[in-house]
Design an enzyme around this catalytic site. Structure first.
Site, PDB file in Angstrom:
ATOM      1  N   SER A 117       0.815  -1.219   0.000  1.00 12.69           N
ATOM      2  CA  SER A 117       0.000   0.000   0.000  1.00 12.69           C
ATOM      3  C   SER A 117       0.847   1.266   0.000  1.00 12.69           C
ATOM      4  O   SER A 117       0.517   2.244  -0.669  1.00 12.69           O
ATOM      5  CB  SER A 117      -0.911   0.027   1.233  1.00 12.69           C
ATOM      6  OG  SER A 117      -1.774  -1.086   1.220  1.00 12.69           O
ATOM      7  N   GLU A 132       4.956  -0.158  14.678  1.00 16.91           N
ATOM      8  CA  GLU A 132       5.486   1.086  14.119  1.00 16.91           C
ATOM      9  C   GLU A 132       6.483   1.776  15.048  1.00 16.91           C
ATOM     10  O   GLU A 132       7.452   2.383  14.585  1.00 16.91           O
ATOM     11  CB  GLU A 132       4.327   2.035  13.782  1.00 16.91           C
ATOM     12  CG  GLU A 132       3.383   1.513  12.700  1.00 16.91           C
ATOM     13  CD  GLU A 132       2.382   0.467  13.208  1.00 16.91           C
ATOM     14  OE1 GLU A 132       2.261   0.284  14.435  1.00 16.91           O
ATOM     15  OE2 GLU A 132       1.714  -0.170  12.373  1.00 16.91           O
ATOM     16  N   HIS A 174      -1.373   7.527   2.820  1.00 19.63           N
ATOM     17  CA  HIS A 174      -2.764   7.409   3.274  1.00 19.63           C
ATOM     18  C   HIS A 174      -3.100   8.466   4.328  1.00 19.63           C
ATOM     19  O   HIS A 174      -3.743   8.172   5.335  1.00 19.63           O
ATOM     20  CB  HIS A 174      -3.039   6.005   3.811  1.00 19.63           C
ATOM     21  CG  HIS A 174      -2.950   4.944   2.748  1.00 19.63           C
ATOM     22  ND1 HIS A 174      -1.780   4.651   2.095  1.00 19.63           N
ATOM     23  CD2 HIS A 174      -3.891   4.120   2.235  1.00 19.63           C
ATOM     24  CE1 HIS A 174      -1.990   3.691   1.219  1.00 19.63           C
ATOM     25  NE2 HIS A 174      -3.258   3.347   1.266  1.00 19.63           N
ATOM     26  N   ASP A 188     -12.129   3.529   4.445  1.00 23.10           N
ATOM     27  CA  ASP A 188     -11.648   2.997   5.732  1.00 23.10           C
ATOM     28  C   ASP A 188     -12.130   3.832   6.919  1.00 23.10           C
ATOM     29  O   ASP A 188     -12.214   3.342   8.042  1.00 23.10           O
ATOM     30  CB  ASP A 188     -10.115   2.908   5.753  1.00 23.10           C
ATOM     31  CG  ASP A 188      -9.606   1.623   5.116  1.00 23.10           C
ATOM     32  OD1 ASP A 188     -10.450   0.744   4.809  1.00 23.10           O
ATOM     33  OD2 ASP A 188      -8.381   1.497   4.919  1.00 23.10           O
TER      34      ASP A 188
END
Lengths: 313, 275
Positions: free
Chosen positions: A37, A58, A109, A117
């Site tokens: 992505s 992360e 994103h 989403d």
């Protein structure tokens, strides 16, 4: 604008990473289970030995990036803006930025254009958060051309950089070979009645709005402000002094982002009437990117209406 | 350096810790004193480091993941010759290179800025990974507190290190069993520590953290372990060497006053005379 070529800036990111990977042997890329992505997979397929998937972790990824950078690598760390920035904010601050390490946080994103989403994935706070960190350079490229440039500029820049990329395909605004510089805004359209300062996908909306304003007899100046930090204060003040009215347009909360940065600049250096267009201190919604941009009045028409009303007020 | 000299150096490190905290009127003596032998063994025996070449790309790396324990790191760096011992008295003062928690931009020889628990270990993973990419032989060591194991990021880092089989990485746990709010069991027990790391793909070694022979054997075993990272879980005593600080939780993060400083230094002088 259906006749205009559209490319998502995350695609530009993947392309530029691969191109630079061939030239720079110590370029290392990290991802957190979103390589397909974020498009770091494009780099991974070309340089598998320099791409590491950290999995869905992360914070760990940002600190690993710091360790890799301390050992002499130029590191890109990617995830969706929500997780790269909001979840790993403290790791970015303490592991990366405090030591002024050469880590480039490339988040994709971002904003409401994530679309379906919904709010949990639509980061509207990333620019504000990154801007508070000392020494962090913050960029939000407008299109494919600027997106690829931003990657190269980040590599040439010594120290931490944040770059915001989007999921949705957005109009290509700039000609190939257009000259950019970190910390320098650019006047895309000269005008005398109002200054519209935009970045990201809102640059295309601002340009569209300016054309519509022309029919109402309003001559808008449009400035592309890819670098939110350091902000091009000089350009902001020069244009504000000329038009006397400033509007900021961003796919981000009106708190702390481009609007916040311009407000800080103007209130200190050139008090000017200001209108901040963006997401008004709320969370997003589920829907397609196009529907949401219209709903939140960030498409050309929405920006046009808001600028017109502000100018006539 | 022989065993006797190592013991003497560790005792000097303890004096440095107490002195730094006394002059700072602040700092974390307890968890620094518990690591004195670990610091001493790392810097005097185990690691390939040279104060004259702090930027050598092939040097071994050390990350103090339990950054608050830095009076011990600073004291051993002074013993090693990175800077004059007098500078320990500037600890936590405005303009000092010896920040309250380590900052690599201030002091050459520090491989990472730390202080926020759980992050240092991940940066050490990054350094170990870099050695693999760059085909360098250096090893990366990182010291963690046992309370620090409550941070989720430690286990994210452990999972990654285990999955990538980073055998050039060695974690050391200072298991003194005390954290700010009490004993580990009272707060949020990370036990059993060894079993947890084993499940994450580590080679687990247990050692007495105050015994140089045990430390030597443990670090040797870690270095010889291939195909997986190692962790050395060191049983230690918080505040070790200073009578009134030993195993007393309140000495995690406060400085001795003048009278206490005199007692502490006298304790350490006495220990020194027996060595």
């Amino acid at each position: 604008m259906s006749d205009v070529k559209k490319i998502a800036t995350r695609e530009s990111y993947g392309k530029a990473l691969k191109e630079m990977g061939a030239k720079i042997p110590n370029l290392v890329v990290l991802d957190a289970d979103l390589a397909g992505s974020t498009k770091t997979a494009v780099f991974r397929d070309a340089f598998p030995e320099r791409h590491f998937n950290c999995g869905i972790a992360e914070g760990n990824m940002m600190s690993i990036a710091a360790g890799l950078a301390a050992a002499g690598n130029i590191v890109f760390a990617s995830s969706f803006a929500m997780f790269a920035v909001c979840r790993a904010y403290e790791q970015i601050r303490n592991s990366v930025a405090y030591s002024q390490l050469n880590v480039k946080i490339a988040a994709t994103h971002a904003g409401i254009s994530v679309g379906e989403d919904g709010a949990s994935h639509q980061c509207l706070e990333d620019i504000a958060l990154m801007r508070t960190i000392p020494g962090m350079t913050v960029m939000c490229p407008a299109d494919d051309v600027e997106g690829r440039w931003a990657v190269k500029a980040a590599i040439e820049h010594e120290g931490p950089v944040y770059i915001r990329f989007g999921r949705a395909a957005v109009p290509v605004v700039f000609e190939e070979g257009h000259q950019f510089e970190i910390g320098k805004g650019a006047i895309l359209r000269e005008g005398k009645d109002v200054t519209i300062i935009a970045n990201g996908l809102c640059v295309a909306s601002a340009m569209e709005a300016a054309q519509m304003l022309e029919k109402d007899g309003i001559d808008a100046e449009v400035i592309n402000m890819c670098t939110v930090k350091p902000l091009d204060d000089e350009l902001v003040v020069r244009s504000a002094s000329k038009t006397g009215k400033v509007v900021t347009v961003e796919e981000h909360s009106i708190v702390g982002g481009l609007g916040g940065a311009v407000a800080e600049c103007l209130s200190e250096k050139c008090p000017t009437r200001l209108c901040r267009i963006g997401i008004r201190d709320r969370f997003g919604e589920s829907a397609s990117a196009a529907v949401l941009l219209h709903y939140f009045e960030l498409d050309g028409e929405g920006v046009y209406r808001q600028v017109r009303d502000f100018v006539r007020k | 350096m022989d065993a006797q000299a190592l013991k003497k150096t560790a005792n000097e490190v303890r004096k440095g810790i107490v002195t730094a905290c006394f002059y700072a009127k602040a700092g974390h003596p307890g968890g620094a004193l518990s690591s004195a032998e670990i610091y001493t063994y790392l810097y005097m025996v185990e690691m390939n480091v040279n104060p004259a070449r702090p930027d050598d790309p092939d040097r071994d790396r050390f990350v103090l993941s339990k950054g608050h324990s830095c009076p011990g790191l600073y004291a051993v760096m002074a013993e090693k010759g990175y800077f004059d011992k007098e500078e320990l008295k500037t600890f936590r003062h405005l303009g000092s290179r010896l920040q309250g928690h380590p900052c690599m931009r201030y002091l050459p020889g520090l491989d990472m800025s730390t202080g926020s628990l759980g992050q240092g270990v991940s940066t050490a993973v990054g350094m170990a990974l870099s050695a693999r990419i760059q085909h360098r032989d250096y090893r990366t060591y990182t010291l963690l507190g046992d309370g620090e194991l409550e941070e989720g990021q430690v286990w994210e880092a452990a999972m990654f290190a285990g999955a990538k089989k980073l055998d050039n990485l060695c974690l050391i746990i200072d298991n003194n069993n005390l954290q700010i709010d009490g004993s580990l069991e009272e707060v949020n027990s990370p036990y059993p520590i060894g079993e947890k790391f084993a499940a994450f793909g580590f080679h687990v070694i247990h050692a007495d953290g105050h015994d140089f022979e045990a430390l030597a054997a443990a670090f040797k075993e870690a270095k010889e372990t291939k195909g997986k990272p190692s962790v050395i879980v060191c049983k230690t005593l918080k505040g070790k060497g200073v009578s009134f600080m030993e195993n007393v939780v309140s000495w995690h993060g406060k400085a001795p006053d003048e009278e206490q400083y005199k007692i502490a230094m006298a304790d350490l002088e006495r220990i020194g005379e027996t060595l």
